[in-house]
Design an enzyme around this catalytic site. Sequence first.
Site, PDB file in Angstrom:
ATOM      1  N   GLU A 181     -11.926   1.322  17.763  1.00 53.96           N
ATOM      2  CA  GLU A 181     -12.982   1.273  16.748  1.00 53.96           C
ATOM      3  C   GLU A 181     -13.903   0.061  16.854  1.00 53.96           C
ATOM      4  O   GLU A 181     -15.043   0.105  16.392  1.00 53.96           O
ATOM      5  CB  GLU A 181     -12.372   1.311  15.337  1.00 53.96           C
ATOM      6  CG  GLU A 181     -11.631   0.043  14.952  1.00 53.96           C
ATOM      7  CD  GLU A 181     -11.078   0.096  13.523  1.00 53.96           C
ATOM      8  OE1 GLU A 181     -10.437   1.099  13.165  1.00 53.96           O
ATOM      9  OE2 GLU A 181     -11.289  -0.878  12.783  1.00 53.96           O
TER      10      GLU A 181
ATOM     11  N   ILE B  11       0.840  -1.207   0.000  1.00 54.88           N
ATOM     12  CA  ILE B  11       0.000   0.000   0.000  1.00 54.88           C
ATOM     13  C   ILE B  11       0.875   1.257   0.000  1.00 54.88           C
ATOM     14  O   ILE B  11       0.658   2.175  -0.787  1.00 54.88           O
ATOM     15  CB  ILE B  11      -0.964  -0.008   1.212  1.00 54.88           C
ATOM     16  CG1 ILE B  11      -1.947  -1.179   1.082  1.00 54.88           C
ATOM     17  CG2 ILE B  11      -1.716   1.320   1.316  1.00 54.88           C
ATOM     18  CD1 ILE B  11      -2.791  -1.462   2.326  1.00 54.88           C
TER      19      ILE B  11
ATOM     20  N   ASP C 114      -9.033   6.742   9.122  1.00 57.79           N
ATOM     21  CA  ASP C 114      -9.957   5.693   8.675  1.00 57.79           C
ATOM     22  C   ASP C 114     -10.044   4.590   9.726  1.00 57.79           C
ATOM     23  O   ASP C 114     -10.847   3.673   9.604  1.00 57.79           O
ATOM     24  CB  ASP C 114      -9.472   5.106   7.338  1.00 57.79           C
ATOM     25  CG  ASP C 114     -10.472   4.118   6.753  1.00 57.79           C
ATOM     26  OD1 ASP C 114     -11.665   4.501   6.643  1.00 57.79           O
ATOM     27  OD2 ASP C 114     -10.089   2.985   6.414  1.00 57.79           O
TER      28      ASP C 114
ATOM     29  N   ALA D 207     -11.330   2.190   3.852  1.00 53.16           N
ATOM     30  CA  ALA D 207     -10.336   2.416   2.791  1.00 53.16           C
ATOM     31  C   ALA D 207     -10.247   1.222   1.836  1.00 53.16           C
ATOM     32  O   ALA D 207      -9.967   1.372   0.657  1.00 53.16           O
ATOM     33  CB  ALA D 207      -8.971   2.706   3.411  1.00 53.16           C
ATOM     34  N   PHE D 208     -10.519   0.018   2.344  1.00 53.54           N
ATOM     35  CA  PHE D 208     -10.427  -1.182   1.493  1.00 53.54           C
ATOM     36  C   PHE D 208     -11.645  -1.360   0.592  1.00 53.54           C
ATOM     37  O   PHE D 208     -11.638  -2.195  -0.308  1.00 53.54           O
ATOM     38  CB  PHE D 208     -10.334  -2.440   2.387  1.00 53.54           C
ATOM     39  CG  PHE D 208     -11.655  -2.801   3.029  1.00 53.54           C
ATOM     40  CD1 PHE D 208     -12.126  -2.117   4.127  1.00 53.54           C
ATOM     41  CD2 PHE D 208     -12.451  -3.812   2.495  1.00 53.54           C
ATOM     42  CE1 PHE D 208     -13.355  -2.427   4.705  1.00 53.54           C
ATOM     43  CE2 PHE D 208     -13.687  -4.133   3.066  1.00 53.54           C
ATOM     44  CZ  PHE D 208     -14.130  -3.427   4.172  1.00 53.54           C
TER      45      PHE D 208
ATOM     46  N   HIS E 283     -13.297   2.795   8.740  1.00 51.65           N
ATOM     47  CA  HIS E 283     -12.487   1.677   8.217  1.00 51.65           C
ATOM     48  C   HIS E 283     -13.002   1.228   6.841  1.00 51.65           C
ATOM     49  O   HIS E 283     -13.338   0.060   6.634  1.00 51.65           O
ATOM     50  CB  HIS E 283     -12.514   0.509   9.208  1.00 51.65           C
ATOM     51  CG  HIS E 283     -11.304  -0.384   9.097  1.00 51.65           C
ATOM     52  ND1 HIS E 283     -10.634  -0.874  10.175  1.00 51.65           N
ATOM     53  CD2 HIS E 283     -10.647  -0.865   8.012  1.00 51.65           C
ATOM     54  CE1 HIS E 283      -9.625  -1.632   9.779  1.00 51.65           C
ATOM     55  NE2 HIS E 283      -9.615  -1.637   8.455  1.00 51.65           N
TER      56      HIS E 283
ATOM     57  N   THR F  49      -4.619   5.250   7.575  1.00 51.92           N
ATOM     58  CA  THR F  49      -5.537   4.256   7.000  1.00 51.92           C
ATOM     59  C   THR F  49      -5.026   2.850   7.333  1.00 51.92           C
ATOM     60  O   THR F  49      -5.374   1.892   6.650  1.00 51.92           O
ATOM     61  CB  THR F  49      -5.657   4.411   5.459  1.00 51.92           C
ATOM     62  OG1 THR F  49      -4.355   4.330   4.881  1.00 51.92           O
ATOM     63  CG2 THR F  49      -6.309   5.711   5.069  1.00 51.92           C
ATOM     64  N   SER F  50      -4.202   2.753   8.386  1.00 50.76           N
ATOM     65  CA  SER F  50      -3.607   1.443   8.701  1.00 50.76           C
ATOM     66  C   SER F  50      -4.291   0.757   9.883  1.00 50.76           C
ATOM     67  O   SER F  50      -5.155  -0.089   9.683  1.00 50.76           O
ATOM     68  CB  SER F  50      -2.115   1.599   8.946  1.00 50.76           C
ATOM     69  OG  SER F  50      -1.413   0.926   7.942  1.00 50.76           O
ATOM     70  N   ARG F  51      -3.884   1.095  11.081  1.00 52.84           N
ATOM     71  CA  ARG F  51      -4.523   0.535  12.281  1.00 52.84           C
ATOM     72  C   ARG F  51      -4.559   1.624  13.348  1.00 52.84           C
ATOM     73  O   ARG F  51      -3.595   2.379  13.523  1.00 52.84           O
ATOM     74  CB  ARG F  51      -3.760  -0.678  12.811  1.00 52.84           C
ATOM     75  CG  ARG F  51      -3.970  -1.959  12.005  1.00 52.84           C
ATOM     76  CD  ARG F  51      -5.404  -2.517  12.100  1.00 52.84           C
ATOM     77  NE  ARG F  51      -5.608  -3.713  11.333  1.00 52.84           N
ATOM     78  CZ  ARG F  51      -6.031  -3.755  10.054  1.00 52.84           C
ATOM     79  NH1 ARG F  51      -6.295  -2.639   9.403  1.00 52.84           N
ATOM     80  NH2 ARG F  51      -6.209  -4.915   9.449  1.00 52.84           N
TER      81      ARG F  51
HETATM   82  P1  NAI Z   1       2.709  -4.919   3.730  1.00 48.13           P
HETATM   83  O1  NAI Z   1       2.978  -6.077   4.631  1.00 48.13           O
HETATM   84  O2  NAI Z   1       2.820  -5.089   2.252  1.00 48.13           O
HETATM   85  O3  NAI Z   1       3.654  -3.680   4.137  1.00 48.13           O
HETATM   86  C1  NAI Z   1       3.861  -3.276   5.462  1.00 48.13           C
HETATM   87  C2  NAI Z   1       5.217  -2.579   5.497  1.00 48.13           C
HETATM   88  O4  NAI Z   1       5.373  -2.011   6.797  1.00 48.13           O
HETATM   89  C3  NAI Z   1       6.402  -3.520   5.274  1.00 48.13           C
HETATM   90  O5  NAI Z   1       7.286  -2.983   4.286  1.00 48.13           O
HETATM   91  C4  NAI Z   1       7.075  -3.591   6.634  1.00 48.13           C
HETATM   92  O6  NAI Z   1       8.478  -3.755   6.547  1.00 48.13           O
HETATM   93  C5  NAI Z   1       6.721  -2.231   7.196  1.00 48.13           C
HETATM   94  N1  NAI Z   1       6.831  -2.134   8.655  1.00 48.13           N
HETATM   95  C6  NAI Z   1       6.752  -3.129   9.584  1.00 48.13           C
HETATM   96  N2  NAI Z   1       6.931  -2.620  10.816  1.00 48.13           N
HETATM   97  C7  NAI Z   1       7.124  -1.281  10.657  1.00 48.13           C
HETATM   98  C8  NAI Z   1       7.381  -0.216  11.566  1.00 48.13           C
HETATM   99  N3  NAI Z   1       7.455  -0.430  12.885  1.00 48.13           N
HETATM  100  N4  NAI Z   1       7.530   1.026  11.059  1.00 48.13           N
HETATM  101  C9  NAI Z   1       7.454   1.251   9.723  1.00 48.13           C
HETATM  102  N5  NAI Z   1       7.224   0.278   8.821  1.00 48.13           N
HETATM  103  C10 NAI Z   1       7.059  -0.976   9.278  1.00 48.13           C
HETATM  104  O7  NAI Z   1       1.245  -4.414   4.138  1.00 48.13           O
HETATM  105  P2  NAI Z   1       0.231  -3.563   3.258  1.00 48.13           P
HETATM  106  O8  NAI Z   1      -0.613  -4.472   2.443  1.00 48.13           O
HETATM  107  O9  NAI Z   1       0.945  -2.453   2.606  1.00 48.13           O
HETATM  108  O10 NAI Z   1      -0.737  -2.995   4.416  1.00 48.13           O
HETATM  109  C11 NAI Z   1      -0.260  -2.078   5.376  1.00 48.13           C
HETATM  110  C12 NAI Z   1      -1.285  -1.966   6.488  1.00 48.13           C
HETATM  111  O11 NAI Z   1      -2.488  -1.374   5.989  1.00 48.13           O
HETATM  112  C13 NAI Z   1      -1.788  -3.326   7.045  1.00 48.13           C
HETATM  113  O12 NAI Z   1      -0.919  -3.816   8.032  1.00 48.13           O
HETATM  114  C14 NAI Z   1      -3.116  -2.969   7.621  1.00 48.13           C
HETATM  115  O13 NAI Z   1      -2.951  -2.607   8.977  1.00 48.13           O
HETATM  116  C15 NAI Z   1      -3.557  -1.736   6.821  1.00 48.13           C
HETATM  117  N6  NAI Z   1      -4.745  -1.966   6.007  1.00 48.13           N
HETATM  118  C16 NAI Z   1      -5.830  -1.146   6.183  1.00 48.13           C
HETATM  119  C17 NAI Z   1      -6.979  -1.298   5.421  1.00 48.13           C
HETATM  120  C18 NAI Z   1      -8.157  -0.367   5.554  1.00 48.13           C
HETATM  121  O14 NAI Z   1      -9.236  -0.659   5.013  1.00 48.13           O
HETATM  122  N7  NAI Z   1      -8.037   0.760   6.234  1.00 48.13           N
HETATM  123  C19 NAI Z   1      -7.072  -2.381   4.452  1.00 48.13           C
HETATM  124  C20 NAI Z   1      -5.870  -3.168   4.296  1.00 48.13           C
HETATM  125  C21 NAI Z   1      -4.751  -2.970   5.076  1.00 48.13           C
END
Ligand code: NAI
Length: 328
Positions: free
Chosen positions: A260, A155, A255, A294-295, A292, A229-231
Site C-alpha cells: 500500500e 481493537i 483496508d 479505518a482509524f 487505510h 483492517t490491520s496490516r
Molecule cells: P493491541 O496491541 O491492543 O492488540 C494486538 C493483539 O494481537 C494482542 O492481544 C496480541 O497478543 C495479539 N497478537 C500478537 N501476535 C499475534 C499473532 N501472531 N496472532 C494473533 N494475535 C496476535 O493492538 P490493537 O490496538 O488492537 O491494534 C491491532 C492492529 O490494528 C495494530 O497492530 C495495527 O496493525 C492495526 N491498526 C490498523 C488501523 C487502521 O487504520 N486500519 C489503525 C490502528 C491499528
Amino acid sequence: MKTISFFDTKPYDKVYFDAYKAKYHIDIIYHETKLNKGSAILAKNSQGVCAFVNDTLDRETLETLCESGIEIVAMRCAGYNNVDLKFAKGKIHIVRVPAYSPHAVAEATMGMLLTLNRKFHRAYNRTREYNFSINGLNGFDLYGKTIGVVGTGQIGRIFIKICKGFGMNILAYDPYPAQDADFQYVDFNELCEKSDIISLHCPLTKESHYIINQKSIEKMKQGVYIINTSRGALIDSDDLLENIKSGKIGGAALDVYEEESDFFFEDLSNTIVHDDVLSRLISMPNVLVTSHQAFFTNEAIENIAKTTLGNFQEFFDVGTLTNEVCYK
Ligand code: NAI
C-alpha cells in the site's frame, strides 16, 4: 519551543496538529514527502521527527536522522512494523500512540463486513444511475454465523463486542489470550476450519507475516469472508487473489494492502497503477478495498495529535518516555 519535522503530511493532519502545537510548546515543519533514506536529511534543523504508517524507518533513514542530531521519532500511529527497532535501540527513541480510538477501527471493520456482505457499495452506484434492480445484491444474515477474530487486543475485543450485538458466534485466536475473556479461544487451525468470516486484528510481526496464505486458506470453509483492517502483509495477496478467483474465498474487505505504501493516501486517478494484483482485486465484485481509513474519525485524529505532541513535550521537558517502543 522545540521544532519537529513532520513527514507524509496531509491537510487533515495540519488541522489538528496546528490546533494543539502551541499548547505543547512545539513548532512544526511540515513535509509532504514520505520519510525514507532520501528525505531524512530534511529533518536536519529539527529536534524531533514525526512519521506515519507508510514512512520507511529503516537503518539508513535512522542513521541519517541520528547524524542530524535527532533523538526522538514519534510515530503518529499504533503500529511500528516499518521501524528498524533493532537498529534504533540505544541510538534514537521511538514513541507511538498506543491507543487513539480502538472504537474507530472496530466500527469500521463492522462497516466493511456489512458493506461486503450486503453490497451497499454496489447498491449505491446502481441507484445513482436509477438502476433499482436488486439482482445479485443478496447477502446472508450475520446472526448465528461464526466469526474468527485473530488478535484480541484493544481493537479485536471491541470488535467482538460489536459482533456479539449481532448475535454472532465468536472464535478467537491470540498467542497471549486475555484472562478475563467472555468468548472462546481456539488454535489458529480450528479458527480457520470453523469460521464463516475471519477478521484480522493482530500486529504485523515475523510470526503473523502472511498468516493468511495458501496453506491456511485450504483449511477454511468454502466461501469464507476475509476482513483485514490491520496490516497488509498479514495476507499473501497472490494467494488471496487466486482463491477469490477459484471461489474458495467468498469475499474480502481490505483496508490495508501489503504494497500500500506506493498507493494509499494518494490521488492516483490520473495515472496507471502498476500493481496487477491490487488492480485485479479492486476489479472483483466481491472485494472491497479502502485506503487505510479505518482509524479515520475526528476523535481518533484529535487523540493522535494530542498524544504525539504530548510524547514530544514529555521527552523535551521532562526526559521521560511513557509511550516508548522498545526492541525486545
Ligand atoms: P493491541 O496491541 O491492543 O492488540 C494486538 C493483539 O494481537 C494482542 O492481544 C496480541 O497478543 C495479539 N497478537 C500478537 N501476535 C499475534 C499473532 N501472531 N496472532 C494473533 N494475535 C496476535 O493492538 P490493537 O490496538 O488492537 O491494534 C491491532 C492492529 O490494528 C495494530 O497492530 C495495527 O496493525 C492495526 N491498526 C490498523 C488501523 C487502521 O487504520 N486500519 C489503525 C490502528 C491499528
